[in-house]
Design a protein around this motif. Structure first.
Motif, PDB file in Angstrom:
ATOM      1  N   TYR A  75     -22.890  11.872  28.906  1.00  0.00           N
ATOM      2  CA  TYR A  75     -22.004  11.762  30.074  1.00  0.00           C
ATOM      3  C   TYR A  75     -22.715  12.181  31.343  1.00  0.00           C
ATOM      4  O   TYR A  75     -23.356  13.226  31.403  1.00  0.00           O
ATOM      5  CB  TYR A  75     -20.778  12.649  29.868  1.00  0.00           C
ATOM      6  N   GLU A  76     -22.659  11.308  32.330  1.00  0.00           N
ATOM      7  CA  GLU A  76     -23.126  11.612  33.678  1.00  0.00           C
ATOM      8  C   GLU A  76     -22.162  10.888  34.614  1.00  0.00           C
ATOM      9  O   GLU A  76     -22.257   9.690  34.814  1.00  0.00           O
ATOM     10  CB  GLU A  76     -24.566  11.131  33.886  1.00  0.00           C
ATOM     11  N   SER A  77     -21.192  11.612  35.112  1.00  0.00           N
ATOM     12  CA  SER A  77     -20.065  11.040  35.856  1.00  0.00           C
ATOM     13  C   SER A  77     -20.522   9.969  36.859  1.00  0.00           C
ATOM     14  O   SER A  77     -21.468  10.187  37.615  1.00  0.00           O
ATOM     15  CB  SER A  77     -19.337  12.149  36.603  1.00  0.00           C
ATOM     16  N   PRO A  78     -19.873   8.781  36.810  1.00  0.00           N
ATOM     17  CA  PRO A  78     -18.720   8.392  35.986  1.00  0.00           C
ATOM     18  C   PRO A  78     -19.096   7.628  34.716  1.00  0.00           C
ATOM     19  O   PRO A  78     -18.253   6.981  34.118  1.00  0.00           O
ATOM     20  CB  PRO A  78     -17.953   7.482  36.942  1.00  0.00           C
ATOM     21  N   THR A  79     -20.372   7.665  34.308  1.00  0.00           N
ATOM     22  CA  THR A  79     -20.849   6.867  33.174  1.00  0.00           C
ATOM     23  C   THR A  79     -20.742   7.642  31.864  1.00  0.00           C
ATOM     24  O   THR A  79     -21.147   8.803  31.776  1.00  0.00           O
ATOM     25  CB  THR A  79     -22.312   6.437  33.387  1.00  0.00           C
ATOM     26  N   ILE A  80     -20.202   6.965  30.854  1.00  0.00           N
ATOM     27  CA  ILE A  80     -20.096   7.516  29.498  1.00  0.00           C
ATOM     28  C   ILE A  80     -20.870   6.599  28.564  1.00  0.00           C
ATOM     29  O   ILE A  80     -20.714   5.379  28.617  1.00  0.00           O
ATOM     30  CB  ILE A  80     -18.627   7.598  29.038  1.00  0.00           C
ATOM     31  N   GLN A  81     -21.709   7.173  27.722  1.00  0.00           N
ATOM     32  CA  GLN A  81     -22.443   6.408  26.716  1.00  0.00           C
ATOM     33  C   GLN A  81     -22.066   6.904  25.321  1.00  0.00           C
ATOM     34  O   GLN A  81     -22.098   8.099  25.056  1.00  0.00           O
ATOM     35  CB  GLN A  81     -23.947   6.543  26.907  1.00  0.00           C
ATOM     36  N   ILE A  82     -21.713   5.955  24.463  1.00  0.00           N
ATOM     37  CA  ILE A  82     -21.339   6.270  23.081  1.00  0.00           C
ATOM     38  C   ILE A  82     -22.306   5.543  22.161  1.00  0.00           C
ATOM     39  O   ILE A  82     -22.427   4.320  22.220  1.00  0.00           O
ATOM     40  CB  ILE A  82     -19.895   5.827  22.785  1.00  0.00           C
ATOM     41  N   GLU A  83     -22.994   6.282  21.322  1.00  0.00           N
ATOM     42  CA  GLU A  83     -23.965   5.702  20.396  1.00  0.00           C
ATOM     43  C   GLU A  83     -23.366   5.638  18.994  1.00  0.00           C
ATOM     44  O   GLU A  83     -22.935   6.653  18.457  1.00  0.00           O
ATOM     45  CB  GLU A  83     -25.252   6.535  20.371  1.00  0.00           C
ATOM     46  N   LEU A  84     -23.350   4.437  18.433  1.00  0.00           N
ATOM     47  CA  LEU A  84     -22.890   4.226  17.061  1.00  0.00           C
ATOM     48  C   LEU A  84     -24.080   3.816  16.208  1.00  0.00           C
ATOM     49  O   LEU A  84     -24.847   2.937  16.605  1.00  0.00           O
ATOM     50  CB  LEU A  84     -21.813   3.142  17.006  1.00  0.00           C
ATOM     51  N   GLN A  85     -24.232   4.450  15.062  1.00  0.00           N
ATOM     52  CA  GLN A  85     -25.351   4.118  14.186  1.00  0.00           C
ATOM     53  C   GLN A  85     -24.867   4.102  12.744  1.00  0.00           C
ATOM     54  O   GLN A  85     -24.215   5.038  12.268  1.00  0.00           O
ATOM     55  CB  GLN A  85     -26.487   5.131  14.352  1.00  0.00           C
ATOM     56  N   GLN A  86     -25.199   3.001  12.046  1.00  0.00           N
ATOM     57  CA  GLN A  86     -24.738   2.842  10.658  1.00  0.00           C
ATOM     58  C   GLN A  86     -25.602   1.792   9.969  1.00  0.00           C
ATOM     59  O   GLN A  86     -25.430   0.597  10.170  1.00  0.00           O
ATOM     60  CB  GLN A  86     -23.270   2.411  10.656  1.00  0.00           C
ATOM     61  N   ASN A  87     -26.564   2.226   9.181  1.00  0.00           N
ATOM     62  CA  ASN A  87     -27.372   1.250   8.444  1.00  0.00           C
ATOM     63  C   ASN A  87     -26.698   0.906   7.121  1.00  0.00           C
ATOM     64  O   ASN A  87     -25.686   1.503   6.735  1.00  0.00           O
ATOM     65  CB  ASN A  87     -28.808   1.755   8.246  1.00  0.00           C
ATOM     66  N   ALA A  88     -27.260  -0.057   6.435  1.00  0.00           N
ATOM     67  CA  ALA A  88     -26.629  -0.579   5.222  1.00  0.00           C
ATOM     68  C   ALA A  88     -26.485   0.483   4.143  1.00  0.00           C
ATOM     69  O   ALA A  88     -25.488   0.522   3.419  1.00  0.00           O
ATOM     70  CB  ALA A  88     -27.433  -1.768   4.694  1.00  0.00           C
ATOM     71  N   SER A  89     -27.463   1.371   4.032  1.00  0.00           N
ATOM     72  CA  SER A  89     -27.412   2.400   2.988  1.00  0.00           C
ATOM     73  C   SER A  89     -26.379   3.487   3.297  1.00  0.00           C
ATOM     74  O   SER A  89     -25.839   4.110   2.383  1.00  0.00           O
ATOM     75  CB  SER A  89     -28.796   3.036   2.805  1.00  0.00           C
ATOM     76  N   GLN A  90     -26.076   3.692   4.579  1.00  0.00           N
ATOM     77  CA  GLN A  90     -25.095   4.711   4.966  1.00  0.00           C
ATOM     78  C   GLN A  90     -23.663   4.245   4.743  1.00  0.00           C
ATOM     79  O   GLN A  90     -22.794   5.052   4.418  1.00  0.00           O
ATOM     80  CB  GLN A  90     -25.269   5.070   6.448  1.00  0.00           C
ATOM     81  N   LYS A  91     -23.420   2.959   4.939  1.00  0.00           N
ATOM     82  CA  LYS A  91     -22.056   2.435   4.879  1.00  0.00           C
ATOM     83  C   LYS A  91     -21.528   2.432   3.449  1.00  0.00           C
ATOM     84  O   LYS A  91     -22.006   1.699   2.587  1.00  0.00           O
ATOM     85  CB  LYS A  91     -22.014   1.023   5.470  1.00  0.00           C
ATOM     86  N   ALA A  92     -20.535   3.254   3.207  1.00  0.00           N
ATOM     87  CA  ALA A  92     -19.930   3.347   1.882  1.00  0.00           C
ATOM     88  C   ALA A  92     -18.781   2.345   1.760  1.00  0.00           C
ATOM     89  O   ALA A  92     -18.287   1.815   2.761  1.00  0.00           O
ATOM     90  CB  ALA A  92     -19.426   4.764   1.636  1.00  0.00           C
ATOM     91  N   HIS A  93     -18.353   2.094   0.547  1.00  0.00           N
ATOM     92  CA  HIS A  93     -17.241   1.175   0.309  1.00  0.00           C
ATOM     93  C   HIS A  93     -15.977   1.710   0.986  1.00  0.00           C
ATOM     94  O   HIS A  93     -15.608   2.867   0.825  1.00  0.00           O
ATOM     95  CB  HIS A  93     -16.987   1.018  -1.200  1.00  0.00           C
ATOM     96  N   GLY A  94     -15.337   0.875   1.751  1.00  0.00           N
ATOM     97  CA  GLY A  94     -14.123   1.294   2.444  1.00  0.00           C
ATOM     98  C   GLY A  94     -14.369   1.749   3.871  1.00  0.00           C
ATOM     99  O   GLY A  94     -13.418   1.868   4.652  1.00  0.00           O
ATOM    100  N   ASP A  95     -15.629   2.010   4.237  1.00  0.00           N
ATOM    101  CA  ASP A  95     -15.939   2.398   5.623  1.00  0.00           C
ATOM    102  C   ASP A  95     -15.813   1.185   6.537  1.00  0.00           C
ATOM    103  O   ASP A  95     -16.242   0.080   6.181  1.00  0.00           O
ATOM    104  CB  ASP A  95     -17.367   2.948   5.731  1.00  0.00           C
ATOM    105  N   VAL A  96     -15.251   1.402   7.716  1.00  0.00           N
ATOM    106  CA  VAL A  96     -15.215   0.314   8.697  1.00  0.00           C
ATOM    107  C   VAL A  96     -16.619   0.100   9.243  1.00  0.00           C
ATOM    108  O   VAL A  96     -17.434   1.021   9.281  1.00  0.00           O
ATOM    109  CB  VAL A  96     -14.231   0.633   9.849  1.00  0.00           C
ATOM    110  N   ASP A  97     -16.890  -1.134   9.658  1.00  0.00           N
ATOM    111  CA  ASP A  97     -18.206  -1.468  10.201  1.00  0.00           C
ATOM    112  C   ASP A  97     -18.229  -1.176  11.693  1.00  0.00           C
ATOM    113  O   ASP A  97     -17.252  -1.448  12.401  1.00  0.00           O
ATOM    114  CB  ASP A  97     -18.511  -2.944   9.946  1.00  0.00           C
ATOM    115  N   ILE A  98     -19.346  -0.627  12.174  1.00  0.00           N
ATOM    116  CA  ILE A  98     -19.436  -0.289  13.598  1.00  0.00           C
ATOM    117  C   ILE A  98     -19.325  -1.541  14.471  1.00  0.00           C
ATOM    118  O   ILE A  98     -18.889  -1.460  15.625  1.00  0.00           O
ATOM    119  CB  ILE A  98     -20.737   0.478  13.921  1.00  0.00           C
TER     120      ILE A  98
END
Length: 310
Positions: free
Chosen positions: A184-207
């Motif tokens: 965060y650096e006003s007024p900018t917000i950055q959100i980082e999403l990270q999810q590789n194939a090995s991390q994603k478990a069954h039932g997890d939503v995809d980023i």
């Protein structure tokens, strides 16, 4: 006897009407739902396809894009902002597999084809029907850039980070472990999403699906039946705008020089001409200096020849 029977039939009819009224998909309003089977279970299909969706979780981005292209989807006129640009690759009628995911190769009605990543974003030059897309390359990192509306004071970074993680978990069912950073650096917000194939478990939503749902929420085109974007920081609503989303794949894209825009090509041509002009000026300048020295030398030699012999 007739009166109790009529009352019972009325109650059954009322119950059936109530069930039919409640047969909606809370996570996807771009669906057609109906009661099926003896038990009258609610089944919902996405507009533009025959895919039955699980309404307890997010619908895949591929199916949502097909629904947006459906002529049956309710639409309303909107006024583009003065800074709006046309992204011809941004919305198309995609080809989805049986799981609702993007197929690696997408084509339009003109038989022009291209390869996409797991988010459906083009990652190669366009070609014809002979184009080969060997695999669907996964997008494992997504960066969401936001700007919040003008505020009397900046947000507390820690409070903002906690609020964003809680919001994404409650509204999109995304585990906080997939949000690797909130900057965060006003007024900018950055959100980082990270999810590789090995991390994603069954039932997890995809980023990829989460980012798409969030983008539609911010732009006022929510996929949910409850469209209100209730993002709060310490009980105070946070109004966000100007969303920009960047995708990073497990493998680099495969674009050639053909992808360069006319503007970029123009800049390169101008720079090349400027460099060439500079070289020409330098050469001419050197020649002028060289000629001046030669003239001076000739003049001096002439004056020496004019001097009388002693």
């Amino acid at each position: 006897m007739a009166q109790p029977l009529a009352l019972a039939l009325l109650l059954v009819a009322a119950a059936g009407w109530t069930a039919a009224q409640n047969c909606t998909c809370p996570t996807n309003k771009w669906t057609i739902c109906s009661l099926v089977g003896a038990g009258g279970s609610c089944q919902c299909k996405v507009l533009g396809s025959s895919h039955v969706v699980n309404c307890t979780t997010l619908t895949s981005k591929c199916l949502l894009m097909k629904a947006r292209m459906s002529p049956h989807k309710p639409r309303k006129l909107i006024k583009p902002s003065e800074h709006a640009v046309v992204d011809n690759d941004g919305l198309y009628n995609p080809d989805c597999d049986s799981w609702g995911r993007f197929k690696a190769r997408q084509c339009n009605q003109s038989d022009v084809c291209w390869c996409v990543n797991s988010v459906g974003v083009r990652r190669t030059d366009k070609g014809d029907q002979t184009l080969k897309c060997d695999e669907l390359v996964r997008t494992s990192y997504i960066l969401i850039n936001l700007r919040h509306q003008e505020r009397p004071r900046a947000l507390n970074h820690s409070d903002l980070s906690q609020a964003v993680r809680r919001f994404f978990h409650e509204r999109y069912q995304l585990s906080p472990k997939y949000i690797t950073a909130v900057e965060y650096e006003s007024p900018t917000i950055q959100i980082e999403l990270q999810q590789n194939a090995s991390q994603k478990a069954h039932g997890d939503v995809d980023i990829a699906d989460v980012a798409y749902y969030f983008e539609r929420d911010v732009k006022g085109e929510s996929v949910f039946h409850s469209p209100h974007l209730n993002l709060e920081v310490r009980g105070e609503p946070l109004r966000v705008e100007d969303t920009m989303i960047y995708y990073v794949d497990d493998k680099p894209p495969q674009f050639s020089m053909k992808r360069m825009t006319a503007g970029l090509i123009a800049v390169i041509v101008v720079l090349a001409l400027a460099i060439l002009a500079g070289i020409v000026v330098l050469v001419i300048s050197k020649k002028k200096k060289s000629g001046k020295y030669e003239k001076v030398e000739i003049k001096e030699m002439g004056e020496m020849n004019k001097q009388p012999n002693l």
